[in-house]
Motif scaffolding. Structure first.
Motif, PDB file in Angstrom:
ATOM      1  N   LEU A  58      -7.820  13.439   5.816  1.00  0.00           N
ATOM      2  CA  LEU A  58      -6.971  13.493   6.994  1.00  0.00           C
ATOM      3  C   LEU A  58      -7.810  13.411   8.265  1.00  0.00           C
ATOM      4  N   GLY A  59      -8.894  14.160   8.295  1.00  0.00           N
ATOM      5  CA  GLY A  59      -9.774  14.125   9.456  1.00  0.00           C
ATOM      6  C   GLY A  59     -10.460  12.785   9.621  1.00  0.00           C
ATOM      7  N   LYS A  60     -10.956  12.233   8.525  1.00  0.00           N
ATOM      8  CA  LYS A  60     -11.659  10.960   8.590  1.00  0.00           C
ATOM      9  C   LYS A  60     -10.746   9.828   9.060  1.00  0.00           C
ATOM     10  N   ILE A  61      -9.533   9.784   8.523  1.00  0.00           N
ATOM     11  CA  ILE A  61      -8.618   8.703   8.872  1.00  0.00           C
ATOM     12  C   ILE A  61      -8.139   8.830  10.310  1.00  0.00           C
ATOM     13  N   ILE A  88      -5.659  -8.438  13.677  1.00  0.00           N
ATOM     14  CA  ILE A  88      -5.058  -7.754  12.521  1.00  0.00           C
ATOM     15  C   ILE A  88      -3.540  -7.671  12.698  1.00  0.00           C
ATOM     16  N   ALA A  89      -2.811  -7.935  11.624  1.00  0.00           N
ATOM     17  CA  ALA A  89      -1.358  -7.738  11.610  1.00  0.00           C
ATOM     18  C   ALA A  89      -1.047  -6.290  11.263  1.00  0.00           C
ATOM     19  N   CYS A  90       0.169  -5.862  11.545  1.00  0.00           N
ATOM     20  CA  CYS A  90       0.499  -4.441  11.371  1.00  0.00           C
ATOM     21  C   CYS A  90       0.376  -3.987   9.921  1.00  0.00           C
ATOM     22  N   GLY A  91       0.863  -4.795   8.973  1.00  0.00           N
ATOM     23  CA  GLY A  91       0.767  -4.410   7.569  1.00  0.00           C
ATOM     24  C   GLY A  91      -0.667  -4.395   7.073  1.00  0.00           C
ATOM     25  N   TYR A  92      -1.440  -5.389   7.481  1.00  0.00           N
ATOM     26  CA  TYR A  92      -2.850  -5.438   7.094  1.00  0.00           C
ATOM     27  C   TYR A  92      -3.635  -4.274   7.681  1.00  0.00           C
ATOM     28  N   PHE A  93      -3.238  -3.818   8.867  1.00  0.00           N
ATOM     29  CA  PHE A  93      -3.902  -2.645   9.441  1.00  0.00           C
ATOM     30  C   PHE A  93      -3.747  -1.442   8.518  1.00  0.00           C
ATOM     31  N   ILE A  94      -2.540  -1.211   8.028  1.00  0.00           N
ATOM     32  CA  ILE A  94      -2.290  -0.074   7.140  1.00  0.00           C
ATOM     33  C   ILE A  94      -3.085  -0.206   5.840  1.00  0.00           C
ATOM     34  N   THR A  95      -2.940  -1.335   5.170  1.00  0.00           N
ATOM     35  CA  THR A  95      -3.547  -1.468   3.837  1.00  0.00           C
ATOM     36  C   THR A  95      -5.058  -1.619   3.896  1.00  0.00           C
ATOM     37  N   THR A  96      -5.569  -2.253   4.942  1.00  0.00           N
ATOM     38  CA  THR A  96      -7.025  -2.390   5.076  1.00  0.00           C
ATOM     39  C   THR A  96      -7.669  -1.049   5.347  1.00  0.00           C
ATOM     40  N   LEU A  97      -7.090  -0.265   6.253  1.00  0.00           N
ATOM     41  CA  LEU A  97      -7.652   1.051   6.559  1.00  0.00           C
ATOM     42  C   LEU A  97      -7.651   1.942   5.312  1.00  0.00           C
ATOM     43  N   LEU A  98      -6.544   1.987   4.596  1.00  0.00           N
ATOM     44  CA  LEU A  98      -6.468   2.835   3.404  1.00  0.00           C
ATOM     45  C   LEU A  98      -7.422   2.349   2.318  1.00  0.00           C
ATOM     46  N   SER A  99      -7.543   1.041   2.179  1.00  0.00           N
ATOM     47  CA  SER A  99      -8.485   0.489   1.209  1.00  0.00           C
ATOM     48  C   SER A  99      -9.915   0.852   1.572  1.00  0.00           C
ATOM     49  N   ASP A 100     -10.264   0.732   2.849  1.00  0.00           N
ATOM     50  CA  ASP A 100     -11.620   1.062   3.291  1.00  0.00           C
ATOM     51  C   ASP A 100     -11.896   2.563   3.189  1.00  0.00           C
ATOM     52  N   ALA A 101     -10.841   3.369   3.201  1.00  0.00           N
ATOM     53  CA  ALA A 101     -10.991   4.814   3.021  1.00  0.00           C
ATOM     54  C   ALA A 101     -11.125   5.200   1.548  1.00  0.00           C
ATOM     55  N   GLY A 102     -11.102   4.209   0.657  1.00  0.00           N
ATOM     56  CA  GLY A 102     -11.380   4.473  -0.753  1.00  0.00           C
ATOM     57  C   GLY A 102     -10.190   4.445  -1.678  1.00  0.00           C
ATOM     58  N   PHE A 103      -9.001   4.118  -1.174  1.00  0.00           N
ATOM     59  CA  PHE A 103      -7.828   4.034  -2.040  1.00  0.00           C
ATOM     60  C   PHE A 103      -7.801   2.663  -2.715  1.00  0.00           C
ATOM     61  N   LYS A 104      -7.670   2.666  -4.040  1.00  0.00           N
ATOM     62  CA  LYS A 104      -7.714   1.428  -4.824  1.00  0.00           C
ATOM     63  C   LYS A 104      -6.329   0.793  -4.855  1.00  0.00           C
ATOM     64  N   ILE A 105      -5.952   0.241  -3.719  1.00  0.00           N
ATOM     65  CA  ILE A 105      -4.627  -0.357  -3.585  1.00  0.00           C
ATOM     66  C   ILE A 105      -4.757  -1.881  -3.521  1.00  0.00           C
ATOM     67  N   PRO A 106      -3.696  -2.611  -3.892  1.00  0.00           N
ATOM     68  CA  PRO A 106      -3.702  -4.076  -3.751  1.00  0.00           C
ATOM     69  C   PRO A 106      -3.518  -4.450  -2.283  1.00  0.00           C
ATOM     70  N   ARG A 107      -4.587  -4.434  -1.534  1.00  0.00           N
ATOM     71  CA  ARG A 107      -4.562  -4.553  -0.076  1.00  0.00           C
ATOM     72  C   ARG A 107      -3.768  -5.765   0.419  1.00  0.00           C
ATOM     73  N   VAL A 108      -4.083  -6.940  -0.087  1.00  0.00           N
ATOM     74  CA  VAL A 108      -3.451  -8.165   0.398  1.00  0.00           C
ATOM     75  C   VAL A 108      -1.996  -8.252  -0.046  1.00  0.00           C
ATOM     76  N   LYS A 109      -1.746  -7.979  -1.313  1.00  0.00           N
ATOM     77  CA  LYS A 109      -0.387  -8.055  -1.849  1.00  0.00           C
ATOM     78  C   LYS A 109       0.556  -7.119  -1.112  1.00  0.00           C
ATOM     79  N   TRP A 110       0.131  -5.879  -0.932  1.00  0.00           N
ATOM     80  CA  TRP A 110       0.989  -4.923  -0.242  1.00  0.00           C
ATOM     81  C   TRP A 110       1.208  -5.314   1.216  1.00  0.00           C
ATOM     82  N   ALA A 111       0.163  -5.804   1.871  1.00  0.00           N
ATOM     83  CA  ALA A 111       0.290  -6.161   3.282  1.00  0.00           C
ATOM     84  C   ALA A 111       1.306  -7.269   3.500  1.00  0.00           C
ATOM     85  N   GLN A 112       1.532  -8.062   2.475  1.00  0.00           N
ATOM     86  CA  GLN A 112       2.469  -9.183   2.576  1.00  0.00           C
ATOM     87  C   GLN A 112       3.900  -8.797   2.204  1.00  0.00           C
TER      88      GLN A 112
END
Length: 220
Positions: A58-61, A88-112
Motif C-alpha cells: 500500500l505504501g509503495k504503490i 499511457i492509456a488509463c487501463g494500461y496505467f492500472i495494469t502496468t503499475l500493478l504488474s511492475d509492483a509484482g502482481f502476475k497479471i495479464p497486463r496487456v489483455k486486461w488493459a484492453q
C-alpha cells in the motif's frame, strides 16, 4: 520523503526519484523475502506476514509508484512501460503499475478489456453504483476501511486511495492529456465525479496479497 538516491536519479519538482527499474527490483526483492518467510510459517504467522505485506505494498504503490508515474502523458493508445517517457492509456496505467509492483497479471489483455472485467478478477469486494453524486461516493469510501480501490467508470478507470478523511483519485487523465497521470480530490472536474456508472473493487485484499507473495498468476 526519499532517503539516499543514486546519481542517476531523476528530479521531479523538488522530489528526487530513483530509477524506476530500481523501485521494481526493490519490491521484487521484498516479495521474495516475504515468500521465504511465508514458506516456513504456520497459519497464525502467515496471517501476520500477509498483513505486513499488504501495508508494505500500500505504501509503495500510493507513494513510490504514484510519484514515479505522476505527469506521464495520456493517450488513448498509450502503452509505455517507462514513467514520463512515452504515453499511457488509463487501463494500461492500472495494469502496468500493478504488474511492475509484482502482481502476475495479464497486463496487456486486461488493459484492453472493460475495467469491470479485471476488477472482478482481482477481488471479490466489488460494489456497483449508478447515478450517485460525487459526495455520496466520497461518503461511501469514508465509511469503509483505509486502503486502495480500483474504480471503473463509464469510459475510464483509476485508483481511489482512502486514508483517514482523505479520498483521492489517481489516474491517467484524458481531461488533461499533457499532464496525464495525476492525483486529484475525488470531488472535482474529473472523470470519477462526472461518471454515471461506477464499479469499485477494493484491492490488496488477503487473497490478492497471498497470490503476490507466492508469485501466483491470474487467469486471463
Amino acid at each position: 520523503m526519499l532517503g539516499c538516491v543514486p546519481d542517476n536519479a531523476e528530479v521531479k519538482g523538488n522530489l528526487k526519484l530513483p530509477p524506476y527499474e530500481d523501485l521494481i527490483a526493490e519490491v521484487e526483492s521484498q516479495r521474495l523475502a516475504f515468500q521465504k518467510e511465508y514458506a516456513n510459517a504456520d497459519e497464525a504467522a502467515r496471517n501476520k506476514i500477509e498483513a505486513k505485506a499488504a501495508d508494505y505494498l500500500l505504501g509503495k504503490i500510493t507513494h513510490d509508484f504514484f510519484d514515479q508515474w505522476d505527469g506521464t502523458e495520456w493517450d488513448f493508445n498509450g502503452t509505455t512501460r517507462t514513467p514520463r517517457k512515452g504515453k499511457i492509456a488509463c487501463g494500461y496505467f492500472i495494469t502496468t503499475l500493478l504488474s511492475d509492483a509484482g502482481f502476475k497479471i495479464p497486463r496487456v489483455k486486461w488493459a484492453q478489456q472493460a475495467s469491470e472485467y479485471y476488477i472482478t478478477r482481482m477481488t471479490s469486494e466489488v460494489k456497483r453504483f449508478s447515478n450517485r453524486t460525487p459526495e455520496a461516493m466520497r461518503d461511501y469510501f469514508l465509511q469503509n476501511p483505509d486502503g486502495l480501490y480500483v474504480a471503473g467508470l463509464d469510459s475510464h478507470v483509476g485508483f481511489v486511495y482512502k486514508s483517514g478523511q482523505q479520498v483521492t483519485f489517481t489516474h491517467a487523465s484524458y481531461y488533461d492529456p499533457k499532464v496525464g497521470v495525476q492525483t486529484e480530490e475525488l470531488i472535482g472536474d474529473n472523470p470519477f465525479a462526472k461518471s454515471a456508472y461506477r464499479v469499485v473493487g477494493r484491492i490488496l485484499t488477503k487473497e490478492m496479497i497471498r497470490k503476490w507473495i507466492l508469485g501466483e498468476s491470474w487467469e486471463v
